[in-house]
Design a protein around this motif. Structure first.
Motif, short mmCIF file in Angstrom:
data_model
loop_
_atom_site.label_atom_id
_atom_site.label_comp_id
_atom_site.label_asym_id
_atom_site.label_seq_id
_atom_site.Cartn_x
_atom_site.Cartn_y
_atom_site.Cartn_z
N SER B 9 -25.91 -55.15 33.54
CA SER B 9 -26.42 -54.47 34.75
C SER B 9 -25.61 -54.80 36.00
N LEU B 10 -24.30 -54.72 35.86
CA LEU B 10 -23.42 -55.09 36.98
C LEU B 10 -23.42 -53.99 38.05
N GLU B 11 -23.51 -54.44 39.29
CA GLU B 11 -23.47 -53.49 40.41
C GLU B 11 -22.52 -54.02 41.47
N LYS B 12 -21.80 -53.10 42.10
CA LYS B 12 -20.97 -53.47 43.24
C LYS B 12 -21.06 -52.37 44.28
N ILE B 13 -21.43 -52.78 45.48
CA ILE B 13 -21.57 -51.80 46.56
C ILE B 13 -20.63 -52.19 47.70
N PHE B 14 -19.78 -51.24 48.12
CA PHE B 14 -18.92 -51.45 49.30
C PHE B 14 -19.50 -50.60 50.43
N GLY B 15 -20.14 -51.21 51.37
CA GLY B 15 -20.74 -50.44 52.47
C GLY B 15 -21.80 -49.51 51.90
N LYS B 16 -21.51 -48.19 51.99
CA LYS B 16 -22.48 -47.22 51.47
C LYS B 16 -22.06 -46.71 50.09
N LYS B 17 -20.87 -47.14 49.64
CA LYS B 17 -20.37 -46.60 48.37
C LYS B 17 -20.71 -47.53 47.20
N GLN B 18 -21.31 -46.95 46.21
CA GLN B 18 -21.64 -47.73 45.00
C GLN B 18 -20.47 -47.62 44.03
N ALA B 19 -19.70 -48.69 43.91
CA ALA B 19 -18.51 -48.66 43.05
C ALA B 19 -18.87 -48.87 41.58
N LEU B 20 -19.86 -49.72 41.32
CA LEU B 20 -20.33 -49.94 39.94
C LEU B 20 -21.85 -49.83 39.93
N ASN B 21 -22.36 -49.11 38.94
CA ASN B 21 -23.80 -48.86 38.91
C ASN B 21 -24.35 -49.18 37.52
N ASN B 22 -25.05 -50.30 37.43
CA ASN B 22 -25.73 -50.68 36.20
C ASN B 22 -24.78 -50.69 34.97
N VAL B 23 -23.63 -51.32 35.15
CA VAL B 23 -22.63 -51.37 34.07
C VAL B 23 -22.94 -52.51 33.10
N SER B 24 -23.02 -52.19 31.84
CA SER B 24 -23.27 -53.21 30.81
C SER B 24 -22.36 -52.97 29.62
N PHE B 25 -21.75 -54.03 29.13
CA PHE B 25 -20.96 -53.95 27.89
C PHE B 25 -20.61 -55.36 27.42
N GLN B 26 -20.20 -55.46 26.17
CA GLN B 26 -19.73 -56.74 25.63
C GLN B 26 -18.36 -56.54 25.01
N VAL B 27 -17.52 -57.55 25.12
CA VAL B 27 -16.23 -57.53 24.44
C VAL B 27 -16.20 -58.72 23.50
N LYS B 28 -16.05 -58.42 22.22
CA LYS B 28 -16.07 -59.50 21.23
C LYS B 28 -14.70 -60.14 21.09
N LYS B 29 -14.71 -61.37 20.61
CA LYS B 29 -13.46 -62.12 20.42
C LYS B 29 -12.55 -61.35 19.46
N GLY B 30 -11.29 -61.20 19.84
CA GLY B 30 -10.31 -60.55 18.97
C GLY B 30 -10.25 -59.04 19.12
N GLU B 31 -11.09 -58.51 20.01
CA GLU B 31 -11.15 -57.06 20.18
C GLU B 31 -10.12 -56.60 21.24
N THR B 32 -9.69 -55.34 21.14
CA THR B 32 -8.97 -54.71 22.27
C THR B 32 -9.91 -53.66 22.82
N PHE B 33 -10.41 -53.93 24.01
CA PHE B 33 -11.45 -53.11 24.61
C PHE B 33 -10.83 -52.22 25.69
N GLY B 34 -11.01 -50.94 25.58
CA GLY B 34 -10.45 -50.01 26.56
C GLY B 34 -11.50 -49.57 27.56
N PHE B 35 -11.18 -49.75 28.83
CA PHE B 35 -12.08 -49.34 29.90
C PHE B 35 -11.43 -48.13 30.54
N LEU B 36 -11.92 -46.96 30.21
CA LEU B 36 -11.21 -45.73 30.55
C LEU B 36 -11.90 -44.96 31.65
#
Lengths: 235, 282
Positions: B9-36
């Protein structure tokens, strides 16, 4: 808190090598030497002239070199790389400061040699210079952190040079312009106070006031630089 | 399997702009995780939070099982590496001097400099001054710098954006090898081919929201059209249902030597992104 000598040395060597190739910044170190040559050719070189060149070295070399090195790291996005490496705040700043200290000491030493000035028996003055150097380097660090480029740093250094580097010269006009009396509290004028007290035969017990004033400048600036650096670590 | 990164549930707000809204994910050991995601979707903000360069407004972000606020120690920093689009090098120094600084900071042997430069195809350039390098070569030196200490976790923000196809391929092979050796990779990119080639799991980020998260293979399976395409020699194109009933018809075209090409209609990750988000990846 950990301190790695290897990491400190790595930053010191890198900055020394980089500065050697940076003619724009390193040529600034010539300015006090030029003043030393000019004053050194005079028949009567007063202690005020010596202190003017010393203050000039501290402000122009100590502050500007440190400021330009840090401003350039920010401008070229290399400071972030150091901050994300295992190097700590203390290691990064002390590695850079060591380069500035080395060059400031060399420039001041050569300047005084040119002006035929001896530090022999002037322990109070030497201690005062060391304490002032802490202030000037912390000031350079702070200015480097608040400026965005070397060009901007070159502009910001001008008031520093006038207030702290040439304070000994401008204080002569303090009777005409009352606001200049504030310059009496600058490290350069406090160094003059130390010399005058030393020449009058004062012991260490009587030198506490100028040392306290320079110490206060140094402490305040070190805290300001450290707080600003920590803030800059975060976006 | 152990989580290298855990975001809840990650959130980041810059002033009035919501840059991240309720972001959730896991990256397991040994994985190549693409954030696209396209520019401005929140990819770099996420990397900055995960590497301790930025504080989140709300939510939890853990790396190596610890809150990211604890990443600011030399011990943790030795365990990960970062290459972002605004990483810099010392232009007046040589490639070797730049890498030597970091080899000393990470406490790795100087021999690793040659190995890391070989991995990015710059083995013969180590005496070259950085100021004389092209953008692509600079990018490769930055990658080499990150490989020096063989990090457990590698954050790469658009690592091949400035590279030509040949060097991109070389870097991709190097990253695959690194991943085979156990390094977990967190990769942000808007190059869907790159993501498809490298990633075992991808997340689609759009306007700060994770809209889809799965294995590329699964996504393509889920979004593919159930048809077989036939390009005939007379220029016609036919689409037949992907069913056994189509087999006889296809066989007839083949036996009459009418077929130029047979293909399945599998979407690319880019096609899926556009379908899910309604936005192009630029």
């Amino acid at each position: 808190m950990t301190f790695s000598v290897k990491r400190f040395m790595a930053i010191f060597q890198k900055d020394l090598k980089d500065l050697y190739r940076n003619m724009y910044v390193s040529s600034t170190a010539l300015m006090p030497l030029i003043f030393a040559v000019i004053y050194g050719r005079m028949d009567n070189v007063t202690i005020e002239m010596h202190l003017f060149v010393i203050s000039m070295s501290l402000a122009l070399v100590g502050t500007f070199l440190q400021c330009a090195m840090i401003a350039e790291e920010k401008e070229k996005n290399t400071l972030r790389g150091l901050m994300l490496s295992p190097a700590t705040l203390t290691e990064i700043l002390s590695g850079k400061s060591a380069v500035t200290i080395l060059i400031t000491v060399i420039v001041t030493g050569i300047s005084m040699f040119i002006m035929d000035f001896s530090f022999s028996g002037r322990i109070g003055l030497m201690a005062g210079i060391v304490l002032s150097l802490i202030f000037f380097i912390a000031l350079g660090t702070w200015m480097g952190l608040i400026t965005r480029s070397v060009l901007e740093a070159s502009v910001y250094i001008l008031p520093v040079m006038f207030i702290f580097g040439m304070g000994n010269m401008f204080i002569m006009f303090a009777e005409q312009y009352a606001f200049l009396q504030i310059l009496e509290y600058t490290p350069g004028l406090q160094l003059q106070e130390i010399v005058e007290l030393e020449d009058a035969g004062a012991g260490f017990g009587e030198l506490w006031k100028p040392f306290a004033i320079i110490g206060a400048w140094a402490a305040a600036m070190v805290v300001l630089a450290a707080v600003t650096f920590k803030k800059r670590m975060m976006d | 399997m152990e989580n290298m990164i855990e975001v809840i549930s990650l959130e980041k707000i810059f002033g009035k702009k919501q840059a991240l809204n309720n972001v959730s994910f896991q990256v397991k050991k040994g994985e190549t995780f693409g954030f696209l995601g396209p520019s401005g979707s929140g990819k770099t903000t996420t990397i900055k939070i995960l590497t301790g360069q930025m504080r989140p407004t709300a939510g939890t972000a853990k790396v190596f099982g610890e809150p990211v606020s604890k990443l600011n120690t030399p011990e943790y920093r030795k365990r990960f590496g970062v290459v972002t689009d605004n990483s810099g090098l010392y232009a007046r120094l040589t490639i070797y001097d730049n890498l030597k600084l970091y080899a000393d900071l990470y406490g790795t042997s100087l021999q690793r400099i040659d190995e890391a430069l070989e991995a990015v195809n710059l083995g013969s350039e180590k005496k070259t001054q950085v100021a004389k390098l092209s953008k692509g070569m600079t990018q490769r030196v930055l990658l080499a710098r990150t490989l020096l200490h063989k990090p457990e976790l590698l954050f790469l923000d658009e690592p091949t954006s400035a590279l030509d196809p040949a060097n991109s391929k070389h870097i991709h092979n190097g990253l695959k090898e690194l991943n085979r050796q156990g390094t977990t990779i967190f990769l942000t990119t808007h190059d869907m081919e790159e993501a498809d080639h490298l990633c075992s799991q991808v997340a689609f980020l759009n306007k700060g929201v994770v809209q889809l998260l799965d294995e590329p293979k699964q996504l393509k399976k889920q979004y593919r059209e159930e048809v077989i395409g036939l390009e005939l020699k007379d220029g016609r194109e036919l689409e037949l249902p992907l069913q056994s009933s189509s087999a006889e018809e296809i066989q007839q075209y083949i036996s009459r030597e009418m077929v130029e090409r047979i293909y399945t209609k599998e979407p690319t990750l880019g096609d899926i992104f556009v379908e899910v988000t309604g936005r192009e990846l630029v």
